[in-house]
Design an enzyme around this catalytic site. Sequence first.
Site, PDB file in Angstrom:
ATOM      1  N   GLU A  17     -24.169 -23.731  -3.641  1.00 10.10           N
ATOM      2  CA  GLU A  17     -23.796 -23.189  -2.347  1.00 10.10           C
ATOM      3  C   GLU A  17     -24.123 -21.703  -2.247  1.00 10.10           C
ATOM      4  O   GLU A  17     -24.671 -21.234  -1.250  1.00 10.10           O
ATOM      5  CB  GLU A  17     -22.297 -23.415  -2.102  1.00 10.10           C
ATOM      6  CG  GLU A  17     -21.935 -24.843  -1.816  1.00 10.10           C
ATOM      7  CD  GLU A  17     -22.543 -25.324  -0.501  1.00 10.10           C
ATOM      8  OE1 GLU A  17     -22.376 -24.640   0.523  1.00 10.10           O
ATOM      9  OE2 GLU A  17     -23.185 -26.373  -0.503  1.00 10.10           O
ATOM     10  N   GLU A  26     -29.015 -24.580   4.781  1.00 15.22           N
ATOM     11  CA  GLU A  26     -29.287 -25.979   4.464  1.00 15.22           C
ATOM     12  C   GLU A  26     -30.721 -26.179   3.981  1.00 15.22           C
ATOM     13  O   GLU A  26     -30.967 -26.948   3.047  1.00 15.22           O
ATOM     14  CB  GLU A  26     -29.001 -26.860   5.686  1.00 15.22           C
ATOM     15  CG  GLU A  26     -27.551 -26.848   6.139  1.00 15.22           C
ATOM     16  CD  GLU A  26     -26.582 -27.270   5.047  1.00 15.22           C
ATOM     17  OE1 GLU A  26     -26.955 -28.137   4.231  1.00 15.22           O
ATOM     18  OE2 GLU A  26     -25.460 -26.746   5.000  1.00 15.22           O
TER      19      GLU A  26
END
Length: 261
Positions: free
Chosen positions: A182, A121
């Site tokens: 991602e 993250e």
Amino acid sequence: MLNKNLLIAAVSLLLGACATSPTGRTQFIYMPDNQVDQMGLQAFDSMKSKNPVSRNPRFNQFAQCVAYAITQQTGGQWEVVVFEDETLNAFALPGNKIGVHTGLINLVDNADQLAAVVGHEVGHVLSRHSNERLSQETAVSTGLAMVQAVTQPQTALGQTALGLLGVGAQYGVILPYSRIHETEADTIGLDLMARAGFDPRQSINLWLKMDKAAQGGQPIEFMSTHPSHASRIENLQQNMNRALQLQQQAWSQGRQPRCAK
């Protein structure tokens, strides 16, 4: 003359918005970072006011310990909040904000597995993915406005062209870039957790646990903005040797986090 001016404006926008991600990927970014950071701060404040914050001292100490070890490798002051939410999630926002859900803390076996998620993250923030996404979507809207300005949308051909541009934007720009984001965050997160002294091999165990928890409910990768768990694990394995070397370097420099769940 109108077409020429629009073309010049578009080229100027593209040239002025070129950036490079931490992995060397060319990015399209033109929104001011301080504006995106402010959006992140506002979003985080809203989350804290609308969602229950965990008062569990063990959960908070665990999440703080892991996040602190990770963010020591990035610099800056980061706020970490544990939310009472049983979903398997954590997130990081521009403006150096990290949220961890209690459901994820309950799922992981150890600090290394939580570090894999937090590192991922934080990787999104370091790569300015929020800015890139906002810039892309704004550019798509601008592109549609330009098409409408230089064509004749009232005609059948004009409507078809706009429809094709919309489909192309949805499947040819936005979704694939999100999958790239991602994968890029996985690569950066793996390096971050290793540099912090966590065991990068636990990232694979984490995603195996995620896969089991999904119980076959993972969307088909082609239509998803996230890679399948199998693709994610393959990418991590390809970068594992480098990550293990980074971990050994961290250990030799005394970085061995001891974060108890």
